[in-house]
Design an enzyme around this catalytic site. Structure first.
Site, short mmCIF file in Angstrom:
data_model
loop_
_atom_site.label_atom_id
_atom_site.label_comp_id
_atom_site.label_asym_id
_atom_site.label_seq_id
_atom_site.Cartn_x
_atom_site.Cartn_y
_atom_site.Cartn_z
N ARG A 17 -0.37 -5.47 15.93
CA ARG A 17 -0.28 -4.43 15.35
C ARG A 17 -0.99 -3.41 16.23
NH1 ARG A 17 2.90 -5.90 9.23
NH2 ARG A 17 1.54 -7.02 9.60
N CYS A 72 -3.81 -2.01 8.70
CA CYS A 72 -4.03 -1.65 7.14
C CYS A 72 -4.82 -0.15 7.74
CB CYS A 72 -4.74 -2.12 6.93
SG CYS A 72 -3.37 -3.82 6.14
N THR A 118 0.64 -1.25 0.13
CA THR A 118 0.03 0.00 -0.03
C THR A 118 1.14 1.51 -0.35
OG1 THR A 118 -1.66 -1.73 1.15
CG2 THR A 118 -1.71 1.20 1.38
N ASN A 146 -10.26 1.34 2.43
CA ASN A 146 -9.79 0.90 4.09
C ASN A 146 -10.28 2.69 5.23
OD1 ASN A 146 -8.39 -1.32 3.40
ND2 ASN A 146 -6.43 -0.64 4.35
N1 LIG Z 1 -1.37 -7.55 6.52
C1 LIG Z 1 -2.54 -6.93 5.51
O1 LIG Z 1 -3.57 -7.52 5.79
C2 LIG Z 1 -2.83 -6.53 4.20
C3 LIG Z 1 -3.49 -6.35 3.53
C4 LIG Z 1 -3.07 -5.84 2.43
C5 LIG Z 1 -2.67 -4.82 2.55
N2 LIG Z 1 -1.42 -4.93 2.90
C6 LIG Z 1 -0.20 -4.40 2.87
O2 LIG Z 1 1.09 -5.10 1.71
C7 LIG Z 1 2.61 -4.37 2.35
C8 LIG Z 1 2.90 -5.61 3.02
O3 LIG Z 1 1.97 -6.05 4.81
P1 LIG Z 1 2.48 -7.55 5.04
O4 LIG Z 1 1.41 -7.10 6.32
O5 LIG Z 1 2.81 -8.22 4.76
O6 LIG Z 1 3.78 -6.55 5.97
P2 LIG Z 1 4.99 -7.28 6.97
O7 LIG Z 1 5.38 -6.52 7.94
O8 LIG Z 1 3.46 -8.77 7.29
O9 LIG Z 1 5.64 -8.30 6.12
C9 LIG Z 1 6.51 -7.54 5.61
C10 LIG Z 1 8.23 -8.32 5.19
O10 LIG Z 1 8.56 -7.44 4.19
C11 LIG Z 1 10.05 -7.74 4.17
N3 LIG Z 1 11.01 -6.90 3.70
C12 LIG Z 1 11.56 -5.89 4.15
N4 LIG Z 1 11.87 -5.24 3.68
C13 LIG Z 1 12.42 -6.36 2.89
C14 LIG Z 1 12.63 -6.08 1.09
N5 LIG Z 1 13.38 -4.84 1.08
N6 LIG Z 1 13.09 -6.54 0.09
C15 LIG Z 1 12.48 -7.85 0.39
N7 LIG Z 1 11.44 -8.16 2.06
C16 LIG Z 1 11.61 -7.13 2.90
C17 LIG Z 1 10.49 -8.00 6.30
O11 LIG Z 1 11.00 -8.66 6.69
C18 LIG Z 1 8.98 -8.73 6.37
O12 LIG Z 1 9.19 -9.81 6.47
C19 LIG Z 1 1.83 -2.74 3.36
O13 LIG Z 1 1.89 -2.05 2.51
C20 LIG Z 1 0.54 -3.65 3.58
O14 LIG Z 1 0.28 -1.93 4.35
C21 LIG Z 1 -1.25 -5.66 3.98
#
Ligand SMILES: NC(=O)c1ccc[n+]([C@@H]2O[C@H](COP(=O)([O-])OP(=O)(O)OC[C@H]3O[C@@H](n4cnc5c(N)ncnc54)[C@H](O)[C@@H]3O)[C@@H](O)[C@H]2O)c1
Length: 451
Positions: free
Chosen positions: A327, A260, A121, A208
């Site tokens: 979170r 989120c 996002t 959202n």
């Molecule tokens: N969690 C949800 O329900 C959800 C839903 C829709 C959208 N999103 C969006 O998706 C994105 C990811 O969210 P998430 O909850 O999966 O995050 P998360 O924190 O669970 O996972 C992120 C991962 O990315 C890794 N990372 C960081 N920098 C990196 C890099 N340069 N190269 C490779 N890996 C790297 C971290 O080590 C971590 O394992 C965010 O932008 C979030 O807003 C999340």
């Protein structure tokens, strides 16, 4: 297709695993070596129903691999998905530094023309900036926006049966490649919204914030119900029966949390500010959510006549059922507020207990069994409506809990309004719900999870 997914978190793991299950060869890359090690051993770093079996099946099938450096055969991948975290930065705006790190790595490694698909996002205009970064590659890379809409706890099902797939791409070729990639997920009808990257980026924040706004509005109304004697159940049913409004996301509670809503609402407000278009409703939604957390803490404090020296149990520590994610969870806000005022907090959660203790900096304890958290507690606050809490034994609760001064019965606060107040009262406990009167006899028969 051969695909690389950056980020082995909630989104990256579900996306990578889902795509491999559709028959693609997928490499999931993460900068956290410990996380990768666990995944290689077949251990899941997160709790997400249905994901573990799916990962194992595709690992066995050789279509899904994990690593901290990109293997040579994936330098000619067809697409690179960026699913890294975009946490809240200092000014409320999203911190997109991990997205740019991933983009730089892709620009360095890619040896064949490919798509760069931004699932994280990100604020409007980020994809254009990512395009500038990957333009430094030796090969043609096109950046497309493809925001993720999965719901934690239901993420696997959301991947295979999405409500919609939003694609923001400039070229027809990129649009067609993504349409082909997602074709197996929309056999039952057209679910793809194709647009430009900037609109696609905004759709995610708008969605959202709209949902968070509904929740915050109901939470504000629940406080008004307390003040005026109205009943939030009746208000919700009356309002939600209007087909233009609908029944979903109208449940009052302890305030929204998670990875989120809180950050995305604030990121939209920050984006509005920087564009000179104040997002007043996003700002108000955020304030109302903070206010709701304070309201719940004050409710407990008032009912117990102060919390210093008291023991308070919390059932439900994850920000919603069926996840281990804490979170921005209401449990942390309430837990911290109570501990600051001298209370002892004892929690229980089917999946999120360890994450809660960690996020509380060790200032709270947890129990493996739900009723054990009640031993000697002056109050129980139910914050997350896990299924196992829906039909508790209130007499057992009463036996375990401790009365207050003057033998006043122990307090039960149902911050999700899932229990029938009379059942609680009959067991010799005090009852407090959100926006309902303590003597109310009803309860919503089938309250679904909000997110
Ligand atoms: N969690 C949800 O329900 C959800 C839903 C829709 C959208 N999103 C969006 O998706 C994105 C990811 O969210 P998430 O909850 O999966 O995050 P998360 O924190 O669970 O996972 C992120 C991962 O990315 C890794 N990372 C960081 N920098 C990196 C890099 N340069 N190269 C490779 N890996 C790297 C971290 O080590 C971590 O394992 C965010 O932008 C979030 O807003 C999340």
């Amino acid at each position: 297709m051969r695909l690389v997914v950056f980020g082995a978190g909630y989104v990256g793991l579900v996306t990578g695993t889902g795509l491999s299950d559709l028959g693609h060869e997928v490499f999931v890359f993460d900068i956290d070596p410990a996380r990768i090690e666990r995944l290689r051993r077949g251990e899941l770093p997160i709790y997400e129903p249905g994901l573990e079996g799916l990962i194992k099946r595709n690992q066995r099938g050789g279509r899904l691999t994990f690593g901290s450096s990109i293997p040579a055969e994936y330098e000619t991948a067809d697409a690179y998905f960026i699913a890294v975290g975009t946490p809240q930065g200092e000014d409320g705006a999203a911190d997109v530094s991990a997205v740019f790190s991933a983009a730089k790595e892709i620009a360095k490694k890619a040896k064949a023309p490919a798509l760069v698909v931004v699932k994280s996002t990100v604020p409007v205009g980020t994809c254009d900036k990512v395009q500038e970064v990957v333009d430094s590659a030796d090969v043609a890379l096109e950046v497309v926006s493809n925001p993720e809409f999965l719901k934690e706890g239901d993420a696997v099902s959301d991947f295979f049966k999405p409500d919609r797939i939003v694609l923001g791409a400039r070229s027809e070729a990129a649009r067609q490649t993504l349409r082909d990639l997602y074709a197996p997920l929309q056999l039952s009808g057209e679910r793809v919204v194709v647009t430009d990257p900037r609109s696609s980026e905004l759709i995610k924040y708008a969605s959202n914030t709209m949902l968070a706004m509904r929740v915050s509005f109901m939470n504000e109304l629940s406080r008004l119900c307390h003040a005026t004697g109205a009943d939030i159940h009746a208000v919700r049913l009356g309002v939600g029966s209007d087909s233009r409004i609908g029944k979903k996301y109208l449940y009052a509670g302890p305030g929204y949390g998670g990875s989120c809503f809180p950050k995305d609402v604030q990121a939209l407000a920050a984006l509005g500010k920087s564009a000179g278009v104040p997002m007043r409703l996003a700002e108000a939604t955020h304030s109302a959510n903070d206010e709701q957390a304070r309201f719940v803490a004050e409710l407990v404090e008032r009912a117990l006549d102060g919390v210093s020296g008291k023991t308070i149990a919390i059932w439900g520590l994850a920000f919603k059922p069926e996840t281990d994610d804490v979170r921005e969870a209401p449990s942390l806000k309430l837990g911290k507020a109570l501990v600051e005022k001298g209370a002892t907090v004892v929690g229980h959660d089917p999946e999120a207990a360890a994450n809660f203790v960690h996020a509380m900096g060790g200032k709270a304890t947890v129990k493996d069994k739900d009723y054990d958290a009640l031993d000697g507690a002056h109050a129980l606050v139910l914050l997350t409506e896990w299924r196992s809490y829906r039909a508790p034994n209130f007499a057992e609760m009463r036996r375990r809990m401790r009365p207050g001064a003057g033998d006043v019965p122990p307090l039960v606060v149902d911050a999700r309004n899932i229990w029938r107040p009379l059942d609680v009262l009959k067991a010799g406990l005090r009852f407090q719900g959100i926006g309902i009167q303590p003597s109310a006899s009803h309860r919503p028969a089938d309250r679904p999870s909000q997110r």
